[in-house]
Structures are given as C-alpha cells and as structure tokens.
Design a protein around this motif. Structure first.
Motif, PDB file in Angstrom:
ATOM      1  N   TYR A 217      23.768 -16.166 108.263  1.00 23.17           N
ATOM      2  CA  TYR A 217      24.692 -15.962 107.011  1.00 23.17           C
ATOM      3  C   TYR A 217      24.504 -17.402 106.087  1.00 23.17           C
ATOM      4  O   TYR A 217      24.229 -17.485 104.869  1.00 23.17           O
ATOM      5  N   CYS A 218      25.010 -18.286 106.873  1.00 23.13           N
ATOM      6  CA  CYS A 218      24.889 -19.705 106.197  1.00 23.13           C
ATOM      7  C   CYS A 218      23.842 -20.172 105.585  1.00 23.13           C
ATOM      8  O   CYS A 218      23.594 -20.594 104.451  1.00 23.13           O
ATOM      9  N   TYR A 219      22.736 -20.144 106.438  1.00 17.25           N
ATOM     10  CA  TYR A 219      21.420 -20.726 105.939  1.00 17.25           C
ATOM     11  C   TYR A 219      20.966 -19.690 104.566  1.00 17.25           C
ATOM     12  O   TYR A 219      20.483 -20.365 103.634  1.00 17.25           O
ATOM     13  N   ASN A 220      21.294 -18.325 104.645  1.00 10.29           N
ATOM     14  CA  ASN A 220      21.021 -17.558 103.326  1.00 10.29           C
ATOM     15  C   ASN A 220      22.008 -17.734 102.240  1.00 10.29           C
ATOM     16  O   ASN A 220      21.641 -17.630 101.021  1.00 10.29           O
ATOM     17  N   LEU A 221      23.203 -18.231 102.563  1.00  9.08           N
ATOM     18  CA  LEU A 221      24.108 -18.354 101.597  1.00  9.08           C
ATOM     19  C   LEU A 221      23.741 -19.687 100.872  1.00  9.08           C
ATOM     20  O   LEU A 221      23.900 -20.094  99.524  1.00  9.08           O
ATOM     21  N   LEU A 222      23.282 -20.804 101.478  1.00  9.37           N
ATOM     22  CA  LEU A 222      23.213 -22.078 101.147  1.00  9.37           C
ATOM     23  C   LEU A 222      21.842 -22.568 100.673  1.00  9.37           C
ATOM     24  O   LEU A 222      21.505 -23.384  99.966  1.00  9.37           O
ATOM     25  N   THR A 223      20.806 -21.746 101.148  1.00  8.32           N
ATOM     26  CA  THR A 223      19.237 -22.121 101.212  1.00  8.32           C
ATOM     27  C   THR A 223      19.101 -23.657 101.037  1.00  8.32           C
ATOM     28  O   THR A 223      18.531 -24.039  99.934  1.00  8.32           O
ATOM     29  N   PRO A 224      19.244 -24.372 102.126  1.00  9.58           N
ATOM     30  CA  PRO A 224      19.165 -25.826 102.113  1.00  9.58           C
ATOM     31  C   PRO A 224      17.851 -26.109 101.837  1.00  9.58           C
ATOM     32  O   PRO A 224      16.915 -25.464 102.308  1.00  9.58           O
ATOM     33  N   LYS A 225      17.255 -27.182 101.138  1.00  8.25           N
ATOM     34  CA  LYS A 225      15.963 -27.754 101.265  1.00  8.25           C
ATOM     35  C   LYS A 225      15.751 -28.465 102.485  1.00  8.25           C
ATOM     36  O   LYS A 225      14.639 -28.576 103.005  1.00  8.25           O
ATOM     37  N   ASN A 226      16.698 -29.219 103.295  1.00  9.48           N
ATOM     38  CA  ASN A 226      16.320 -29.870 104.578  1.00  9.48           C
ATOM     39  C   ASN A 226      17.530 -29.431 105.507  1.00  9.48           C
ATOM     40  O   ASN A 226      18.867 -29.359 104.752  1.00  9.48           O
ATOM     41  N   VAL A 227      17.169 -29.486 106.693  1.00 12.30           N
ATOM     42  CA  VAL A 227      18.256 -29.070 107.829  1.00 12.30           C
ATOM     43  C   VAL A 227      18.426 -30.174 108.759  1.00 12.30           C
ATOM     44  O   VAL A 227      17.207 -30.319 109.476  1.00 12.30           O
ATOM     45  N   LEU A 228      19.485 -30.669 109.207  1.00 12.38           N
ATOM     46  CA  LEU A 228      19.698 -31.411 110.343  1.00 12.38           C
ATOM     47  C   LEU A 228      20.862 -30.929 111.032  1.00 12.38           C
ATOM     48  O   LEU A 228      21.874 -31.229 110.864  1.00 12.38           O
TER      49      LEU A 228
END
Lengths: 560, 560
Positions: free
Chosen positions: A384-395
């Motif tokens: 859910y978080c990834y789809n709400l945020l659509t971040p360019k980079n993930v750490l």
C-alpha cells in the motif's frame, strides 16, 4: 548487497548524502545520517542488544565514530519513537555534544528525559513536535506524520532539501482500528506521493511476513477469555513500553473488578510517564501499589509485570523461581505472556514457562492463544505504501539482510526499478541528486561495545578470547627462574579454571615441564619469553593429546 | 511435579520399578530403566546436546551413574529408533558393559553399528527385531509394534512382567498416509487396551500442540513448486536421518530430471546405510558423486545437504560463507530448508539464511512455505492413544516440564485419574504393583558432561567459571616475594584476557598493589595465601569501581 569498502567522493553541492549508521544488517541500533551542503541531520539513535556471540557486552552503539569529528555540523537529531533501539544511544551522543537540538513527540521526549536522568546527562536542548508540524533545521525542512506502532505517539518524518524529498517511516504498522484511534497518516503519504517523493526509507522488520499484521483489537477475545476464566491470581507480562497492551489489560481489569499492580522498575516508570502525559487512561480506583496487594484476595488483582522475554533478573523470572520478595505464583494461578517471542530468547522464555508450569501455573502465551500482535507493517501494508508514494528511490531501513532484501523486492514488484532500490548495510554511502540515488561508497561501520563503564574498549579480539575462555577455560603455568645461575627457582605451578574439577590432573605433566625448563636453562636460554613459549607448547600438546581440548594457555616465567 | 530428594524403599518381590534416567525435563538423553526381581532392562540410551548455559560441553549423557554398579544385572537394552537422542550414548554404556544384549530394528542397529565403529567399541551383542516380534529377556517379555516417526523403522515396545504390562511408544506420530505405508500399529494398541494396560509411557514432545500433526505428503505441493520453478542450482538441507524427506527430494529430482548429490559426511553415511537396507529407493541413474558435479549444468542437479540447523561447520553453513571447497550458491540459486527450527538454534539458522540471501540466493523455509512437518504426535493423536489403550497409569516420556504436564493433562481428560499420572522428572522412582503405580522416591539424576575425551570431569562449578570467564574475562596478578627478607622480589605483573584491548590500563593500579604488598610484608605477613587475598581484594575493588565489571581474578604470589 555486500559492497567492499570504498571511500566515497567529496559530496557535491546541493546533493543529499545518506549514510545508515545502524539498523541495516541488524534489528537494533537504528540511526540514519543525512548530509547536504556541510550540514548533518540524524534520525534516531538506538542501541542493539548483544547476542550470544558477544558475551558480557551490555549494549552496542551505532557507528558514532564515523561522524565523531563533525558533530558541530549537526543541525538536529530527530527521534521517531521511544523504543530502546531508537533512543537508547541518545545519552552516548549527547555526552559528545550536549547542546544538540533533539526533536521528538511528547511521549518520546519524556522517555528520553528519564533515560538522560539515569545517565546523568544534564542540560539538553529538546524540542517537542507533533504530527502535522513543520520545522526548519538548517537546510532541512522537516514534516511529521502520525504512524501507529507498539508504543504510542510514533512519528514518520519527511525531509525536504535542495536535493529532493525523503520519507523515513520510523517503525510503523497500519492498524485500521487502532486502540487510540490514531491512524498511520496515509492521506499525508498520498499527498507526498502526489508531490513526488525522491527517496522512501520504510521499516523492513516484517517485510518478509506475507499478508497483513493482525489488528490490536483482535487479541481482545483471548484476553477476555483469560480474565473470565481466571479465578485466582492473574499475572500479565508484556513489554514495559507497550502502553496499548497495558491499556487493554487495564480495561479488562476494570470490567472484571480486579485492581492493577505494576511490578518491575521499567513498567512502573514508563506507565507513570504514559499516564501523566495522557497516553494511558487509568479507570478510577483501579491502580494500587505493590505494598497494598496483601489487602486483596488473589482474584481481586491483576499484576502487570516485566520479564516477557525471560530476562533472568526480571520480575516474572524471579516469580517463577520463588525469588520475588512479594509475588508468588502457584497452582491455579494464571500467567499471560502478552508479547512476542524475540528470536534468540526462546531458551530463556521456555525456562520461565517450564518453571511456572512446574509450580502448577496455567501459562497462556502466543503459542497457544492470540494474545500478541506485531508492531510492524507486513508485506501487504508495505505494498500500500509503495503504491501511495510511488517513490523514485527506495532505501529500506530496520532489518537483517533478509528483511531489507524482502522489502526491496516488494518495492520492485510495485514498479520501482531494481537499480533504484538499495538493500544496503550499515556504512553504505548513498547520494541523491536530481531524483536519482546512487551508492557511491561503503564505509566500515563496526560495532562499538559498551561493557560496564567502558565504551569502545572491547573489540573483536577480546570477544574471541572470551569465547575461548567461556568454552574451554584457561590454564596458567608459572615458574620463577634465575637466568644468571640458570636455575629453576620455583614452580612450575599450574592453575586452571573452567577446565577440570581438580588441579591434580596436572601432577603428571608438572615434572616434565620442570625438566624441560631446566634443560633449556642449562642449554643457555636467557630469555623468559623463550621459556614461556616452551611451556605453552608442551602443555598445549599434552592437553590436546589427553583431553582433546584447547583451553587458553597463559605461561608466565618470572626472572628473580 | 518437583519432588524433593527421597531415597526409595527396597523393591518388593514381583514389583516393577521404573526410573527415568533422562528425557524427563529435557528434550534429549532419553533413557528409561526398569527393574523387577533384581533384573534390569533399559529402553533407549541417548544424548542431550548442550545449551548456551553449558559452554564448551560436547554432549550430555543420561544418569548412568545411578545404575553403574548394577550393570551385570541388566538383561537388555532396547532401542526404539536411530536418532541421536535415543542411541547417542550407547557407546558410553557399552564401554562399561560390552556384552550387554541390545535389541533394535534393522535400520536402528545399522546406525548404532556405524556409531560404535566411530567410537572404536568392538565386539557387541546386537539382536535385530521387527514389529510383531516377541522376545524374552530375563523376566521381561518384549513385544514390538510399528510406529511412524521422522526416521524409518521405529518401534514401540510393550513389556510384560509379573507386576503388569507397560507400553513405551518411543518417538512416534500417527501419519495416516505415511510415505512408506508403515502405519503406527493402532490395531496392536487396541489389542493391548483390550488385554488391559497397566502403565503407558507416551512421547510428550508435541503434547502441548493442539490438533493433529500434518501428514508427510502435505509438503509435496510446496516441494514440487520449488522444483518446478528452480531454473538454476537447487540445494535442499534437512536432517541427515530423515530418510522420508530425502526420499521425497529424490523422487522430485527424478521427475524433474535432476541428479542427486549428497553433501555432508553424516548425510552420505546415513543415506548409504538406508539405501543398502532398502529404506531409501534411489531411481536408476539419479545419484552422482560430488566430484562428478562439474560435469553437469546447475539446473541438472539437486544437492542434498546437512546443516539445516545452521551448525557452523556444516556443509550449508560453509556454502553460505563461500567456504565450501566444491559447492557455491549465488544469484538465482534456491536453497530449501526442509526441516524444523529447533528452539535455541534461531540465531544460527538466521545467520545462514541472511548470508545466503545476501549472496542473492532464494531461500525457502518453513517460515514461508509448508516444507516441513513434525515427527511427533500432537495432542489430537495422543487422545486417540489414551482412548484405545485406557491405561491404568500414565508416565509421559520425552519432554520438558511443559510437555510432560500437558501430556498428563490429556490423559486426565480421557479419564485417567490425576493421581495415576506421573509428570515426573529424571530420577523419579515409580513402583508398579497390582495395577497401581506410585512414586516412592526421587534420586538425584544430574548431568554427565562429555567434554573432549573426558566424561564426568566437568561439573557445575567449572561451567560457572566458564560463564564468568566468557562474559567478563580474567585477570592474573603475579608477584614473587621473599618471606624471609620480607621483600617484594618481582612484580606484581598483571595479565588479562577478554578484559581490555591493552594491559596498560593496569599501569594505574600496579604501584598501589606493589606498595600494599610491601606494607603487608613489613607488617609481618608470612603466608602467600594472605598476600594473594590482599591482591584479589584490591584489584577486584579497583576493577569494579573503574569499569563496573567482575572478571575472574587469579592472584598468585610465589615465595622465592
């Protein structure tokens, strides 16, 4: 994910550098360091509890040595919540720079203050923040978001910088019916997603757990059943910071007309703080003091205790061994372990459970009833978080390799390019500029061991020695020689510890050692070091041949 | 359940005495001792693996010391199956009495023989038995029953004596669709129930697990999925004795046209024995040797490996650390842990899993797929046994207190009177006569530690020393004095291990110690013991004040 050590390049202007100083590779000692235009900011500063591999160590600190000479450039320490693995190392940092501005929520700062008092760290610079607040700390613009977790008043924090935006979740889950009605702020996350998020740093602790973390309310039926069936003493053990769990016990106690008693120093301290700040609602006439307990029948009280992880000196462990000064537990009494079983603690926890069951106590725990739920988002919530945020980079933050890599895989499954996910370990250097993050280096970020009053004095060599000592014991051989007259003056005396019940096992080898020393002296040996090596070799070989063991051997030859 | 020590009375004629010598209070070192009319019989003779509390210990033996002086009266040792916790101590027993008649099934005896060869125990008196067999051993009439477990060819055994009948299950479960079609003989149990059973001794390992143990066949879909999806190297780790699990892997390998390679000494040895005896069916052209592996592509082999519990020296652990001489595992490869996670091994197992995942390996284990089922009957199956057997008395075997007591509660729930169930610990003395069992004593049945080549040399005192040494390290202070001239001749020299990186920390205290010794000598001290105590006290206090630590201190004063 393991990069070999590589010194990072000089940081370019308007580029954001992120260096995890702890919590990437371990569950614990969480700390993230951010830098832009020669200004630094930290998120969290926790401790790691040692494992069996690190005997005698009290605590492990994050990689403070990597930034020790730049502490004057730090604009702020931001604390996401009040758990030890996020705030435990704050005294060690503030001792190095007492005026460092610290930002955290009301409960978090109260717990930090209690900790600082215990460590006798005085005058500090604490700033209370709440969800929705925005704060400027040097070049960093901070925005705080409510998240729910196994302690109240937890925050996620967004950093906006000239190089782009970052969201660090702290520890969180997404309980949709939280006991305090304080939801993880998904509307805020959605807004960040709309704005465009450059770097997302999500909690990984449960990333390899499929599905969704069960809600806190789901444990109510099991707890209610325990209260309804208990007709004698009832003891509930849980984490001393788990205010929501204590609230559930408190409410059940009120329903079943039992008084509540706290047992264990940290439980009493934390719950007193939580109540004063309004995070714990105590129904009137419910709480009593330990010394009042004798005025009540067994079925009129519930004892809320520390020791849910089987810690040997905790209240519950002492109760199970009949060593607690006030509380006993026997036939017909019930002990409820409303807690997780942290990997590595199984032996301690089962030791306590066995002792209680031997005493006739009925033990209810997560192995036989739904009496605990996790405080961390599982894979389903993270998606859910990834789809709400659509971040360019993930750490991903907070986890062993298996958790960080599982979290990166979740990111990739929602469309984040694999080369934009960084399941890296402590000391990695990640630079963010123009929406693109890259790993540009890898620093050594070893453990700093706190052992008694010392910090950083114990290293891997000492721990290796301790392991040998702990498994094999040691043998000391002492001889006094006169190098001038080439005589053996006294000895060799042999002392052993942890090796055999009786030093008489050495009667056999002692004359051989004496003879060898005399021979060597007669042959002109004029160096005690040479004689020591001789003793070490002879006794080492004898022990190995006769006992197949390898104790530590300390030969000492004194020239009189 | 804890009885204080109490010497049992002399055993009356035609009364059966049962003394558990191990496995009551621990999972491991299983051994039961029976006596009637001055004749003894043992069931099983296993080892217990040490816990973190017992550093450096290799193995723990059952309470052989309790029967050491009566070994000439033993009629038979009966072995129920070939697991280490049931046969591991056989060499230590046979070394004491080499001609002791040993009864066991074909596979069990083959595994015992391999073990005896390793221990260089020669000429022995082994007797193969099978389900349905009846054997007379002195006053004991034995009847054997098939049971299923996580190793093939396991047996339960009934003892018929003048005092009544006993059924000991060994380890067992009641898989109704076992891979080898060998069912636990419930018809036999029913017949015993019809005859009237005086004492039932059932496996308790899973007695606190509700419901039924999942069948072996249930793991096939998960295993099939792993094989179907793997397109590179595939490594399966499981217990080296789990012939059925290896059979499943073997069959899947044949279906998917992969060759099978054994890795790990115990896997190769046990599976070779199992195949020779017909317990493992190896499809033609499936098995290859390790050295042939280079002739095959990664997707043409499956490696069956030891190390499923994360043992540091095992094949899997070495593969995960790039230390295995032949096998590597990297990106895209799959490791399947088809095994349980024994409590206490979590840290080791997760260390291996993390290392593999870091190397890019996809790890499938019981945490994320149904790839293992237990070998022990759960509560549901045990209820069937109680109802089929309607035993007059119950003495649960194999378990910690929590398991034994859970099993006793199951017995009671089916109608066995509480006072006829005996959830007792090792050393309890239970007498059976005229259908009634009673606890008549409790003997001390401590651990016998095997450490290197020694057996029984290490005791609790040494383990306490090792624990202190392992957590705190030690400090040795040595001084040479002349008691006649009351002079300090040399020292004090201070050596430490596991305490600090640098012995220069002692520079501060050394002059104080020297001065104290001189003062004491001047005051007339004429005993090195007194001077040693002085050194111990001074340095102990200094270390505690300055470091808050309590290392072991060994002061040595030599009179020259």
């Amino acid at each position: 994910m393991r990069e070999t050590l590589k010194k990072p390049p000089k940081l370019a202007a308007d580029t954001l550098r992120v260096i995890p100083l702890g919590g990437h590779g371990d569950i614990g000692r969480n700390m993230s360091c951010f830098e832009i235009n020669s200004q630094l900011l930290f998120i969290d500063c926790g401790v790691l509890f040692p494992s069996d591999d690190q005997p005698g160590v009290d605590l492990i600190l994050p990689g403070l040595h990597l930034i020790e000479d730049r502490l004057d450039q730090v604009q702020a320490l931001v604390l996401t919540h009040g758990h030890e693995d996020h705030i435990g190392a704050v005294p060690y940092l503030l001792r190095r720079r007492p005026d460092l501005p610290v930002y955290g929520s009301r409960l978090t700062l109260a717990l930090v203050q209690a900790k600082l008092r215990e460590h006798r760290v005085g005058q500090t610079n604490l700033h209370e923040v709440a969800e929705g607040d925005r704060v400027q700390a040097g070049e960093f613009n901070l925005e705080f978001f409510a998240v729910n977790h196994s302690i109240p008043d937890a925050l996620a924090v967004a950093l906006r910088t000239k190089a782009g935006s970052v969201l660090h979740t702290g520890d969180f889950k997404m309980d949709q019916l939280p006991l305090d009605h304080r939801l993880t702020d998904l509307r805020g996350f959605a807004r960040l997603g709309e704005e465009g998020l450059d770097l997302f740093m999500p909690d990984s602790t449960n990333a390899d757990t499929p599905g969704f973390t069960t809600g806190e309310r789901e444990i109510e039926p099991a707890m209610e059943r325990v209260f309804a069936q208990a007709d004698k003493k009832l003891i509930v053990a849980c984490f001393a910071s788990h205010v929501h769990r204590v609230q559930q016990v408190m409410d059940a106690a009120a329903r079943h007309r039992r008084k509540v008693v706290y047992v264990g120093r940290s439980m009493l301290r934390n719950m007193t703080v939580a109540r004063e700040l309004g995070f714990l609602r105590v129904p009137e006439n419910t709480l009593i003091e330990l010394k009042q307990i004798e005025n009540y029948r067994d079925d009129e009280v519930v004892i809320i205790s520390t020791g849910s992880q089987g810690e040997p000196l905790s209240a519950l462990s002492r109760i199970s061994n009949h060593e607690h000064p006030v509380i006993t537990a026997g036939p017909g009494d019930v002990v409820l372990l409303a807690s997780s079983l942290i990997p590595g603690n199984e032996n301690s926890v089962y030791r306590v459970i066995n002792a209680l069951i031997r005493n006739g106590v009925n033990v209810v725990h997560k192995g036989n009833a739904l009496v605990h739920v996790s405080g961390h988002a599982s894979a389903g919530e993270l998606l859910y978080c990834y789809n709400l945020l659509t971040p360019k980079n993930v750490l991903p933050v907070h986890g062993e390799a298996r958790h960080l890599i599982a979290n990166a895989k979740l990111a990739i499954s929602t469309g984040v390019p694999p080369e934009r996910t960084f399941a890296v370990e402590d000391g990695a250097v990640i630079d963010l500029a123009k929406g693109v993050a890259r790993q540009v280096g890898q620093l050594e970020c070893g453990y700093i061991f706190v052992d008694g009053l010392t910090e950083g004095e114990i290293g891997d060599a000492e721990l290796t020695d301790r392991k040998i000592l702990g498994e094999e014991g040691f043998i000391t051989v002492i001889a006094v020689v006169n190098l001038h007259s080439a005589e053996l003056v006294s000895g060799p005396d042999i002392h052993a510890r942890g090796f055999a019940e009786d030093d008489s096992v050495f009667d056999e080898i002692r004359p051989e050692l004496a003879a060898a020393l005399r021979r060597s002296l007669a042959d002109g040996a004029d160096d005690t070091y040479v004689l020591q090596q001789l003793l070490r070799r002879l006794i080492g070989r004898w022990v190995n041949n006769n006992f197949r063991r390898r104790p530590m051997i300390l030969p000492i030859v004194v020239a009189s």
